[in-house]
Motif scaffolding. Structure first.
Motif: not given
Length: 255
Positions: A219-241
């Motif tokens: 089991y794992y948990e990952i959290s982040s603060s002050n992140s670039s929404a455009a950057l990480w949303a793009g990476l997540v969509n690219t990886r997982f669609q």
């Protein structure tokens, strides 16, 4: 573990003896003997590690700090020369009295502290991370029940030239890692820490990880603060669609 135990006791006795000589006979000759002995001990440690693992080891030096052995400038490579681990300092915490009075090394060893470590791992085609096979024997590992502390570490991920692997691991490298890995309940392993991403220097991430190597579940948990929404949303969509038609162009995100 008997050879390792004898080796640790030897390190303690040598440190006490050399330290005493250096303290009471503070002279250029005593200093020369002290440095030569530490160089010899450093070479013995390198040989012992290379004898038991499929690795190449280079250690700049060994010193004692309050009876704790401290390795300086540690570099570990695979046999084909790929970097695996480096560290500015590796401090070893032991219960020396337990060793001297017959306790097993795995029970007397208390922990390892890594200052400025850099770990290299290989990305896989399934988007995971692969640790090189460095064990010489197929026997079960007698894992010491210790806590590993990490201060100012980096994780570098090799994707090679395979475009498939590069697409499966879009997350880049991670830096400024501070945390600890708890092996005291092995095969149950827990880890917690904070980190930064080389892709988003303003983001601050946290990780909690729990895994049982015997039952092969975790089991794992990952959290982040002050992140670039455009950057990480793009990476997540690219990886997982998840939402291929959606894109974010600005803003910050906590998750």
């Amino acid at each position: 573990m008997a050879p390792v135990k004898r080796f640790l006791i030897f390190l303690l006795c040598a440190g006490l003896l050399i330290g005493g000589v250096f303290f009471f006979l503070f002279s250029p000759r005593a200093n020369s003997v002290y440095n030569k002995t530490l160089m010899t001990l450093t070479e013995k440690i390198e040989e012992a590690l290379e004898e038991h693992w499929l690795i190449q080891v280079d250690i700049e030096g060994l010193r004692f700090s309050f009876f704790r052995p401290e390795l300086v400038g540690v570099k570990v490579y695979t046999l084909d020369g790929q970097p695996l681990l480096t560290a500015e300092r590796v401090r070893i915490r032991c219960n020396w009295f337990a060793l001297l009075f017959g306790q097993k090394t795995s029970e007397a060893l208390r922990g390892v502290e890594l200052d400025g470590p850099v770990l290299w791992l290989d990305a896989t085609e399934r988007g995971g991370l692969n640790f090189p096979k460095i064990r010489k024997k197929k026997e079960p590992v007698n894992m010491p029940r210790i806590v590993v502390g990490i201060s100012g570490g980096d994780l570098k991920v090799r994707t090679g030239r395979d475009p498939i692997i590069s697409r499966q691991w879009p997350w880049g490298d991670f830096t400024s890692i501070h945390g600890r890995v708890d092996l005291r309940a092995y095969p149950q392993v827990t880890a917690a820490g904070r980190f930064s991403s080389v892709l988003d220097s303003q983001a601050r991430g946290r990780l909690f990880f729990e895994h049982c190597y015997q039952d092969k579940h975790g089991y794992y948990e990952i959290s982040s603060s002050n992140s670039s929404a455009a950057l990480w949303a793009g990476l997540v969509n690219t990886r997982f669609q998840f939402l291929p038609e959606l894109s974010l162009v600005e803003g910050m995100a906590d998750f």
